[in-house]
Design a protein around this motif. Structure first.
Motif, PDB file in Angstrom:
ATOM      1  N   THR A  11       0.809  -1.214   0.000  1.00  8.46           N
ATOM      2  CA  THR A  11       0.000   0.000   0.000  1.00  8.46           C
ATOM      3  C   THR A  11       0.845   1.268   0.000  1.00  8.46           C
ATOM      4  O   THR A  11       0.581   2.210  -0.759  1.00  8.46           O
ATOM      5  CB  THR A  11      -0.922   0.019   1.230  1.00  8.46           C
ATOM      6  OG1 THR A  11      -1.710  -1.185   1.254  1.00  8.46           O
ATOM      7  CG2 THR A  11      -1.846   1.223   1.198  1.00  8.46           C
ATOM      8  N   HIS A  12       1.844   1.299   0.858  1.00  5.71           N
ATOM      9  CA  HIS A  12       2.619   2.522   1.068  1.00  5.71           C
ATOM     10  C   HIS A  12       4.069   2.413   0.607  1.00  5.71           C
ATOM     11  O   HIS A  12       4.780   3.424   0.595  1.00  5.71           O
ATOM     12  CB  HIS A  12       2.614   2.892   2.550  1.00  5.71           C
ATOM     13  CG  HIS A  12       1.240   3.015   3.139  1.00  5.71           C
ATOM     14  ND1 HIS A  12       0.354   4.006   2.773  1.00  5.71           N
ATOM     15  CD2 HIS A  12       0.586   2.242   4.056  1.00  5.71           C
ATOM     16  CE1 HIS A  12      -0.780   3.859   3.453  1.00  5.71           C
ATOM     17  NE2 HIS A  12      -0.664   2.801   4.224  1.00  5.71           N
ATOM     18  N   GLY A  13       4.520   1.210   0.287  1.00  8.47           N
ATOM     19  CA  GLY A  13       5.918   1.031  -0.076  1.00  8.47           C
ATOM     20  C   GLY A  13       6.865   1.107   1.101  1.00  8.47           C
ATOM     21  O   GLY A  13       8.083   1.169   0.927  1.00  8.47           O
ATOM     22  N   ARG A  59      10.750   3.557  -5.030  1.00  5.71           N
ATOM     23  CA  ARG A  59       9.848   4.654  -4.668  1.00  5.71           C
ATOM     24  C   ARG A  59      10.425   5.572  -3.582  1.00  5.71           C
ATOM     25  O   ARG A  59      10.337   6.796  -3.699  1.00  5.71           O
ATOM     26  CB  ARG A  59       8.514   4.086  -4.195  1.00  5.71           C
ATOM     27  CG  ARG A  59       7.583   5.099  -3.544  1.00  5.71           C
ATOM     28  CD  ARG A  59       6.238   4.504  -3.206  1.00  5.71           C
ATOM     29  NE  ARG A  59       5.413   5.403  -2.405  1.00  5.71           N
ATOM     30  CZ  ARG A  59       4.140   5.192  -2.083  1.00  5.71           C
ATOM     31  NH1 ARG A  59       3.534   4.081  -2.505  1.00  5.71           N
ATOM     32  NH2 ARG A  59       3.484   6.067  -1.355  1.00  5.71           N
ATOM     33  N   TRP A  60      10.997   5.010  -2.541  1.00  2.00           N
ATOM     34  CA  TRP A  60      11.417   5.778  -1.379  1.00  2.00           C
ATOM     35  C   TRP A  60      12.899   6.140  -1.440  1.00  2.00           C
ATOM     36  O   TRP A  60      13.733   5.339  -1.855  1.00  2.00           O
ATOM     37  CB  TRP A  60      11.158   5.004  -0.089  1.00  2.00           C
ATOM     38  CG  TRP A  60       9.722   4.984   0.319  1.00  2.00           C
ATOM     39  CD1 TRP A  60       8.730   4.185  -0.176  1.00  2.00           C
ATOM     40  CD2 TRP A  60       9.111   5.818   1.303  1.00  2.00           C
ATOM     41  NE1 TRP A  60       7.534   4.466   0.440  1.00  2.00           N
ATOM     42  CE2 TRP A  60       7.731   5.454   1.355  1.00  2.00           C
ATOM     43  CE3 TRP A  60       9.577   6.817   2.155  1.00  2.00           C
ATOM     44  CZ2 TRP A  60       6.839   6.076   2.214  1.00  2.00           C
ATOM     45  CZ3 TRP A  60       8.691   7.435   3.019  1.00  2.00           C
ATOM     46  CH2 TRP A  60       7.332   7.066   3.040  1.00  2.00           C
ATOM     47  N   VAL A  66       3.738  -4.745  -5.885  1.00  2.00           N
ATOM     48  CA  VAL A  66       4.146  -3.998  -7.077  1.00  2.00           C
ATOM     49  C   VAL A  66       4.900  -2.758  -6.617  1.00  2.00           C
ATOM     50  O   VAL A  66       4.387  -1.963  -5.832  1.00  2.00           O
ATOM     51  CB  VAL A  66       2.933  -3.611  -7.939  1.00  2.00           C
ATOM     52  CG1 VAL A  66       3.383  -2.817  -9.160  1.00  2.00           C
ATOM     53  CG2 VAL A  66       2.158  -4.856  -8.362  1.00  2.00           C
ATOM     54  N   THR A  67       6.118  -2.595  -7.110  1.00  4.76           N
ATOM     55  CA  THR A  67       6.950  -1.486  -6.645  1.00  4.76           C
ATOM     56  C   THR A  67       6.946  -0.327  -7.642  1.00  4.76           C
ATOM     57  O   THR A  67       6.480  -0.442  -8.767  1.00  4.76           O
ATOM     58  CB  THR A  67       8.393  -1.969  -6.413  1.00  4.76           C
ATOM     59  OG1 THR A  67       8.927  -2.479  -7.645  1.00  4.76           O
ATOM     60  CG2 THR A  67       8.426  -3.069  -5.358  1.00  4.76           C
ATOM     61  N   GLY A  68       7.498   0.798  -7.215  1.00  4.05           N
ATOM     62  CA  GLY A  68       7.593   1.976  -8.067  1.00  4.05           C
ATOM     63  C   GLY A  68       6.510   2.999  -7.786  1.00  4.05           C
ATOM     64  O   GLY A  68       5.674   2.841  -6.895  1.00  4.05           O
ATOM     65  N   GLN A  87       6.805   9.172  -4.158  1.00  3.50           N
ATOM     66  CA  GLN A  87       5.493   9.432  -4.749  1.00  3.50           C
ATOM     67  C   GLN A  87       5.042  10.851  -4.422  1.00  3.50           C
ATOM     68  O   GLN A  87       4.513  11.571  -5.281  1.00  3.50           O
ATOM     69  CB  GLN A  87       4.470   8.425  -4.234  1.00  3.50           C
ATOM     70  CG  GLN A  87       3.094   8.545  -4.887  1.00  3.50           C
ATOM     71  CD  GLN A  87       3.112   8.075  -6.331  1.00  3.50           C
ATOM     72  OE1 GLN A  87       3.425   6.927  -6.602  1.00  3.50           O
ATOM     73  NE2 GLN A  87       2.763   8.959  -7.257  1.00  3.50           N
ATOM     74  N   ALA A  88       5.256  11.271  -3.166  1.00  9.64           N
ATOM     75  CA  ALA A  88       4.877  12.630  -2.767  1.00  9.64           C
ATOM     76  C   ALA A  88       5.705  13.669  -3.514  1.00  9.64           C
ATOM     77  O   ALA A  88       5.182  14.708  -3.941  1.00  9.64           O
ATOM     78  CB  ALA A  88       5.051  12.793  -1.261  1.00  9.64           C
ATOM     79  N   VAL A  89       6.998  13.393  -3.697  1.00 13.23           N
ATOM     80  CA  VAL A  89       7.858  14.318  -4.441  1.00 13.23           C
ATOM     81  C   VAL A  89       7.421  14.395  -5.897  1.00 13.23           C
ATOM     82  O   VAL A  89       7.305  15.485  -6.477  1.00 13.23           O
ATOM     83  CB  VAL A  89       9.328  13.864  -4.344  1.00 13.23           C
ATOM     84  CG1 VAL A  89      10.213  14.696  -5.279  1.00 13.23           C
ATOM     85  CG2 VAL A  89       9.829  13.973  -2.909  1.00 13.23           C
TER      86      VAL A  89
END
Length: 245
Positions: free
Chosen positions: A18-20, A205-206, A233-235, A113-115
């Motif tokens: 969900t959040h990575g 992602r992070w 699923v990543t990214g 993702q936020a960036v």
């Protein structure tokens, strides 16, 4: 420590999907982290790891740390993704704390993702520059020539980034680095890890880094790709096609 089939283990999988990012507890030793990693991922050896894929990071002293090995120093680490200079960076990074620093050493995490979403709204031209192929050389002359954002299909994008001396950017990407740094700083979160605490994060992602520290801090790190049956699923999620920015 979580075990496969335990509710806590299921919570880790859900958090990653969900959040990575999943925070973990009661993972004190190298063996603890390795058992947990093998229940989630196919582990991948690293340049600095032992034969089982575990890297022990501690301060070796400035004189013993050449360029590209800052993880073995007490210096601050700018938020980055791991293995950016390789063709296929591992999807997961797993880390625990076995010994805390005398002072400092706070973890710094940034949700890419936020960036991405922040820049998509405020500086869409920057996203276009960061997606341009062959616009960044990661890892020096023998590294990987690619981009900060790589479209992998299915509406997913892989983030690849380092901002130290082992990254060389095209003029167009360089133009937008101040905006990128500002977005990273805006979304950065700092926190301490106690002994036995750690995290598993989506390395596509992070971003992760740390503040400078004193003392003999010891953490263990493992890279891997999620087990296929877990459905992780990543990214990043992207709503913009490469041709639209």
């Amino acid at each position: 420590m979580t075990r496969r089939g335990d509710p806590e283990h299921d919570h880790v999988i859900t958090a990653l999907a969900t959040h990575g990012l999943a925070l973990i507890n009661n993972v004190t030793t190298r063996a603890d982290l390795l058992r947990l990693a093998r229940s989630i991922a196919l582990t991948i050896p690293h340049r600095d790891s032992d034969s089982e894929g575990v890297t022990t990071l501690t301060n070796l002293g400035e004189a013993a740390v050449p360029s590209g090995f800052a993880g073995f120093s007490a210096r601050a680490l700018t938020p980055h993704t791991d293995c950016s200079g390789t063709v296929s960076p591992p999807a997961l990074l797993m880390m625990n704390c076995s010994m805390t620093a005398t002072s400092g050493g706070r973890r710094v995490l940034v949700d890419g993702q936020a960036v991405h979403d922040h820049l998509t709204e405020s500086e869409p031209e920057a996203i276009g520059a960061f997606r341009a192929q062959r616009s960044v050389l990661f890892g020096g002359a023998s590294g990987h020539l690619g981009s900060i954002l790589t479209d992998v299909g299915g509406g997913r994008v892989v983030l690849r980034l380092r901002l130290d001396e082992l990254a060389r950017f095209s003029p167009e990407v360089t133009r937008w680095l101040p905006a990128l740094r500002t977005a990273i700083e805006r979304h950065a979160v700092e926190f301490d890890l106690a002994v036995g605490q750690g995290y598993i994060l989506d390395n596509h992602r992070w971003l992760h880094g740390r503040t400078a520290f004193t003392g003999r801090r010891v953490v263990h790190r493992i890279h891997g790709d999620p087990l296929p049956e877990l459905g992780i699923v990543t990214g990043l999620r992207s709503t913009t096609s490469p041709d639209a920015t």
